[in-house]
Every structure is written in C-alpha cells, then in structure tokens.
Scaffold this motif. Structure first.
Motif: not given
Length: 191
Positions: A161-162, A165, A174, A177, A181
C-alpha cells in the motif's frame, strides 16, 4: 481485512512488501498475460480522446493494432481492456534502448502532453480491484514475474500500500489513504 467505507482491503495489501524493480523484470507486466490492462468506462472515453496526442509516442505495431481494433477491446473476465499486439505486449507499451518496457501514455503524461497518467489498473498493480454491487475488493495479486519486486520490497521494507500511495490517492483520494495508513501502522509491524 480492513474495511474503509465500501472498500474491503485484503490484509496482504499492508502485510506484503513490494517495490517494482524494472532493471530485473524489464516491465514484463506490460507484455505477459492473456489480455491488456483492465479499463473502466471513463478510461475508455479518455483513451479515445487522447489517442491523437499520444500516437507519436507509441510503437508502429501498437499503432497498427489500435487502428485495427480501436483504443480498447473487451475481455470475458475483465470487460474493457487495452488492445494487445500478437497476444502479448500492450499496444500502448514502449520499449527503451535497454529493452525495458514502459507505458507510452505515461511517457506523454510525464512530458505534459496529456493529463492522464495510465490506466488505473496498471498504476495500482499489484493491487487488483474487483467491483461488486455494494463494495469494492482490493486484493494483492501474486505474479511470478514480480518476484524481483517482492524481493526489492522486502529489502527496502516497503508494504504494497505504501509503494502504491500515489495510485491509491489517485483512485480513492487523500483521506482514504490516510485512514488506510493509520490502520496499517497500528495493525502491522514488519519483522
């Protein structure tokens, strides 16, 4: 599993590690497979609109395929997809002087010619999104050609996932995400 609104995210998206290693795979994901990149309805419209602007970035055989079949085609499993040449390479793919395959659409985007980076399914890979009636499932897709990316991700300690991004923000925003995170950092502790 992580649930954010109507998105069901597999734990593997935060547990597995992945960073593309184009030096090792040479962009094999643009060449291998049974069909082109999955597209949504908006992307089908977008490709038709930008094709004249990106045409000069594409390979002659890619242009010939697009002009024969159209800017997209269909697949029984994925629906709308990018055309492929000779049951292999994506019609929008380009090959650099070192034999590495990339995206002609993305090249045009990087040069400011178009405002569309590439199909979101490509940008999100190795996450595959499956749409259901009331939710979307985000799953980590394992593919042998990506073993160098898995090895690279492990050595750099970067979760899927990172690594994705920008693609996740492009697709879901945003706020999505940031929530993902925050959950991932609480739930997953790399070895």
């Amino acid at each position: 599993m992580i649930i954010i609104d109507d998105k069901y995210i597999s734990d593997e998206v935060i547990e597995e590690q992945f960073v593309c290693n184009l030096g090792a795979c040479k962009g094999a994901c643009c060449v291998a497979g049974d069909c082109g990149a999955p597209l949504d309805k908006e992307e089908v419209k977008k490709l038709k609109k930008i094709y004249p602007k990106i045409k000069s970035y594409l390979r002659p055989d890619g242009i010939a395929e697009i002009e024969k079949t159209g800017t997209h085609t269909t697949d029984d499993e994925y629906g709308y997809v990018t055309p492929i040449v000779n049951k292999g390479i994506c019609a929008y793919a380009v090959i650099d002087d070192h034999g590495t395959v990339g995206c002609g659409i993305e090249k045009a985007y990087n040069e400011g010619v178009v405002d569309y980076k590439k199909p979101i399914s490509c940008h999100l890979y190795p996450i595959r999104v499956t749409k259901y009636e009331s939710f979307e499932a985000l799953n980590y897709d394992r593919w042998d050609i990506c073993k160098p990316a898995c090895k690279n991700g492990k050595s750099l300690r970067v979760p899927v996932y990172r690594f994705l991004k920008d693609a996740l923000i492009r697709k879901y925003g945003e706020e999505f995400y940031q929530v993902l995170d925050k959950i991932a950092r609480k739930q997953y502790k790399p070895e």
